[in-house]
Design a protein around this motif. Structure first.
Motif, PDB file in Angstrom:
ATOM      1  N   GLY A 194       0.815  -1.199   0.000  1.00  0.00           N
ATOM      2  CA  GLY A 194       0.000   0.000   0.000  1.00  0.00           C
ATOM      3  C   GLY A 194       0.849   1.250   0.000  1.00  0.00           C
ATOM      4  O   GLY A 194       1.813   1.368  -0.754  1.00  0.00           O
ATOM      5  N   PRO A 195       0.542   2.201   0.886  1.00  0.00           N
ATOM      6  CA  PRO A 195       1.238   3.488   0.852  1.00  0.00           C
ATOM      7  C   PRO A 195       2.505   3.562   1.707  1.00  0.00           C
ATOM      8  O   PRO A 195       3.159   4.599   1.740  1.00  0.00           O
ATOM      9  CB  PRO A 195       0.184   4.445   1.415  1.00  0.00           C
ATOM     10  CG  PRO A 195      -0.566   3.609   2.400  1.00  0.00           C
ATOM     11  CD  PRO A 195      -0.612   2.214   1.818  1.00  0.00           C
ATOM     12  N   LEU A 196       2.863   2.477   2.403  1.00  0.00           N
ATOM     13  CA  LEU A 196       3.990   2.535   3.334  1.00  0.00           C
ATOM     14  C   LEU A 196       5.274   1.998   2.720  1.00  0.00           C
ATOM     15  O   LEU A 196       5.273   0.994   2.015  1.00  0.00           O
ATOM     16  CB  LEU A 196       3.666   1.734   4.598  1.00  0.00           C
ATOM     17  CG  LEU A 196       2.647   2.350   5.560  1.00  0.00           C
ATOM     18  CD1 LEU A 196       2.389   1.392   6.727  1.00  0.00           C
ATOM     19  CD2 LEU A 196       3.135   3.689   6.079  1.00  0.00           C
ATOM     20  N   SER A 197       6.363   2.668   3.017  1.00  0.00           N
ATOM     21  CA  SER A 197       7.688   2.214   2.597  1.00  0.00           C
ATOM     22  C   SER A 197       8.721   2.711   3.602  1.00  0.00           C
ATOM     23  O   SER A 197       8.459   3.610   4.393  1.00  0.00           O
ATOM     24  CB  SER A 197       8.017   2.707   1.187  1.00  0.00           C
ATOM     25  OG  SER A 197       7.871   4.110   1.121  1.00  0.00           O
ATOM     26  N   ALA A 198       9.913   2.112   3.554  1.00  0.00           N
ATOM     27  CA  ALA A 198      10.986   2.473   4.472  1.00  0.00           C
ATOM     28  C   ALA A 198      12.247   2.776   3.687  1.00  0.00           C
ATOM     29  O   ALA A 198      12.443   2.282   2.571  1.00  0.00           O
ATOM     30  CB  ALA A 198      11.242   1.348   5.470  1.00  0.00           C
ATOM     31  N   SER A 199      13.108   3.609   4.260  1.00  0.00           N
ATOM     32  CA  SER A 199      14.355   4.002   3.629  1.00  0.00           C
ATOM     33  C   SER A 199      15.490   3.913   4.637  1.00  0.00           C
ATOM     34  O   SER A 199      15.308   4.223   5.813  1.00  0.00           O
ATOM     35  CB  SER A 199      14.273   5.435   3.097  1.00  0.00           C
ATOM     36  OG  SER A 199      13.211   5.584   2.184  1.00  0.00           O
ATOM     37  N   ALA A 200      16.652   3.534   4.163  1.00  0.00           N
ATOM     38  CA  ALA A 200      17.855   3.526   4.987  1.00  0.00           C
ATOM     39  C   ALA A 200      19.004   4.028   4.135  1.00  0.00           C
ATOM     40  O   ALA A 200      19.113   3.681   2.947  1.00  0.00           O
ATOM     41  CB  ALA A 200      18.148   2.128   5.525  1.00  0.00           C
ATOM     42  N   GLY A 201      19.866   4.865   4.717  1.00  0.00           N
ATOM     43  CA  GLY A 201      20.965   5.400   3.925  1.00  0.00           C
ATOM     44  C   GLY A 201      21.920   6.229   4.743  1.00  0.00           C
ATOM     45  O   GLY A 201      22.096   5.990   5.956  1.00  0.00           O
ATOM     46  N   TYR A 202      22.502   7.227   4.095  1.00  0.00           N
ATOM     47  CA  TYR A 202      23.533   8.051   4.717  1.00  0.00           C
ATOM     48  C   TYR A 202      23.340   9.496   4.279  1.00  0.00           C
ATOM     49  O   TYR A 202      23.053   9.765   3.100  1.00  0.00           O
ATOM     50  CB  TYR A 202      24.911   7.568   4.285  1.00  0.00           C
ATOM     51  CG  TYR A 202      26.042   8.077   5.156  1.00  0.00           C
ATOM     52  CD1 TYR A 202      26.386   7.417   6.328  1.00  0.00           C
ATOM     53  CD2 TYR A 202      26.769   9.213   4.803  1.00  0.00           C
ATOM     54  CE1 TYR A 202      27.426   7.867   7.136  1.00  0.00           C
ATOM     55  CE2 TYR A 202      27.806   9.677   5.609  1.00  0.00           C
ATOM     56  CZ  TYR A 202      28.130   8.988   6.772  1.00  0.00           C
ATOM     57  OH  TYR A 202      29.161   9.440   7.555  1.00  0.00           O
ATOM     58  N   LYS A 203      23.503  10.428   5.233  1.00  0.00           N
ATOM     59  CA  LYS A 203      23.278  11.839   4.950  1.00  0.00           C
ATOM     60  C   LYS A 203      24.421  12.700   5.487  1.00  0.00           C
ATOM     61  O   LYS A 203      24.970  12.426   6.558  1.00  0.00           O
ATOM     62  CB  LYS A 203      21.960  12.311   5.582  1.00  0.00           C
ATOM     63  CG  LYS A 203      21.649  13.773   5.331  1.00  0.00           C
ATOM     64  CD  LYS A 203      20.370  14.207   6.023  1.00  0.00           C
ATOM     65  CE  LYS A 203      20.090  15.682   5.805  1.00  0.00           C
ATOM     66  NZ  LYS A 203      18.862  16.143   6.464  1.00  0.00           N
ATOM     67  N   VAL A 204      24.748  13.753   4.744  1.00  0.00           N
ATOM     68  CA  VAL A 204      25.763  14.723   5.146  1.00  0.00           C
ATOM     69  C   VAL A 204      25.185  16.129   4.998  1.00  0.00           C
ATOM     70  O   VAL A 204      24.528  16.424   3.988  1.00  0.00           O
ATOM     71  CB  VAL A 204      27.036  14.603   4.285  1.00  0.00           C
ATOM     72  CG1 VAL A 204      28.093  15.616   4.743  1.00  0.00           C
ATOM     73  CG2 VAL A 204      27.606  13.195   4.334  1.00  0.00           C
ATOM     74  N   LEU A 205      25.428  16.982   5.983  1.00  0.00           N
ATOM     75  CA  LEU A 205      25.030  18.391   5.923  1.00  0.00           C
ATOM     76  C   LEU A 205      26.210  19.238   6.378  1.00  0.00           C
ATOM     77  O   LEU A 205      26.676  19.100   7.515  1.00  0.00           O
ATOM     78  CB  LEU A 205      23.803  18.658   6.795  1.00  0.00           C
ATOM     79  CG  LEU A 205      23.323  20.107   6.861  1.00  0.00           C
ATOM     80  CD1 LEU A 205      22.892  20.600   5.481  1.00  0.00           C
ATOM     81  CD2 LEU A 205      22.174  20.256   7.855  1.00  0.00           C
ATOM     82  N   ASP A 206      26.679  20.114   5.510  1.00  0.00           N
ATOM     83  CA  ASP A 206      27.877  20.903   5.772  1.00  0.00           C
ATOM     84  C   ASP A 206      27.573  22.387   5.594  1.00  0.00           C
ATOM     85  O   ASP A 206      26.841  22.767   4.683  1.00  0.00           O
ATOM     86  CB  ASP A 206      28.985  20.479   4.797  1.00  0.00           C
ATOM     87  CG  ASP A 206      30.316  21.158   5.089  1.00  0.00           C
ATOM     88  OD1 ASP A 206      30.482  22.340   4.693  1.00  0.00           O
ATOM     89  OD2 ASP A 206      31.197  20.529   5.677  1.00  0.00           O
TER      90      ASP A 206
END
Length: 282
Positions: free
Chosen positions: A245-257
């Motif tokens: 349906g409308p649900l999903s999951a995400s996994a990853g890596y993020k950088v903010l500089d």
């Protein structure tokens, strides 16, 4: 002393093309039903968790000495009070928009030992070299990135969006200090300051379906250009999985500089770490 700040994880947008029915050759002329092409809408909301480490150079208040900071995620969590991260992504035909916001509140209290001489507002005297200083810093950071753009490439195998917008920063610090030295005795003071700025940013977002349920996504932007900060950039890579349906999951890596140095305030930091999100698509 330090400020802990700043990410996201999102998913997909599909397209359902409309079509028109062909007229049948040899039949009497008559009005053919026309299927009106309607805009394709997509909207998704992703609350997420981000576990970044922090490194950089900061100043807790105007004209204070710049302090190098290097913290692991566990170090950051020791000072964590409250925070939240959310991303909203939408599309109408080929036009797209995104809002990503985060709020972090931390308290850093410690005995800092000997520091170089500097003036704390409200203390009345400069802290001499070699003084023993106990400091507590309550820091709050709010960051919001608003982007709009156009889907330049839209195929079942790959999509590519061009983006432009702005990133807003607000930093607030409340500092309480007790300094001890033979030359000044023991002095205490507290002081609060906040500062804000706005950075223009441009970026891209790419989406690659791997299977019916599995996909990859990458997003990056760069900005500042001296208009607010000297520069800022961010990057995000995620693996996404649709449950049902409308649900999903995400996994990853993020950088903010970001590298901000203006009016005596310094905030030159990089936040980077894994990210985990849960997306609901409307």
């Amino acid at each position: 002393m330090k400020k802990y700040a700043m990410t996201f994880a999102l998913l997909l947008c599909g397209a359902q093309p409309a079509y028109a029915q062909d007229a049948v050759v040899g039949q009497p002329e008559r009005s053919s039903p026309v299927v009106e092409e309607r805009p394709t809408w997509a909207l998704q909301v992703t609350p997420y968790l981000w576990a970044p480490g922090l490194k950089g150079n900061i100043s807790p208040f105007r004209h204070a000495p710049t302090i190098g900071v290097r913290k692991s995620f566990s170090d950051v969590m020791d000072d964590f009070n409250v925070g939240g991260f959310i991303n909203v992504w939408g599309r109408r035909d080929r036009f797209v928009f995104s809002v990503d916001a985060m709020y972090i509140s931390t308290t850093d209290g410690r005995g800092t030992g000997s520091l170089q001489a500097f003036q704390i507002p409200g203390l009345g005297v400069a802290i001499p070299p070699g003084a023993s200083v106990d400091a507590k810093v309550d820091s709050k950071q709010f960051t919001a990135t608003v982007l709009g753009g156009y889907r330049f490439l839209d195929t079942p195998q790959f999509t590519l969006d061009g983006l432009a917008g702005a990133r807003f920063w607000h930093i607030s610090n409340d500092v309480a200090v007790t300094a001890s030295h033979a030359a000044i005795g023991t002095r205490s003071a507290s002081h609060g300051e906040d500062f804000s700025w706005l950075d223009p940013v441009v970026g891209v977002r790419a989406f690659l379906p791997v299977t019916e349920k599995l996909s990859l996504q990458g997003q990056a932007d760069v900005g500042g250009f001296g208009a607010g900060s000297n520069h800022t950039w961010s990057g995000l890579v995620t693996v996404n999985y649709v449950f049902s349906g409308p649900l999903s999951a995400s996994a990853g890596y993020k950088v903010l500089d970001v590298d901000y140095d203006h009016g005596g305030h310094v905030y030159d930091t990089r936040l980077s770490g894994p990210v985990l999100g849960l997306t609901y698509r409307f």
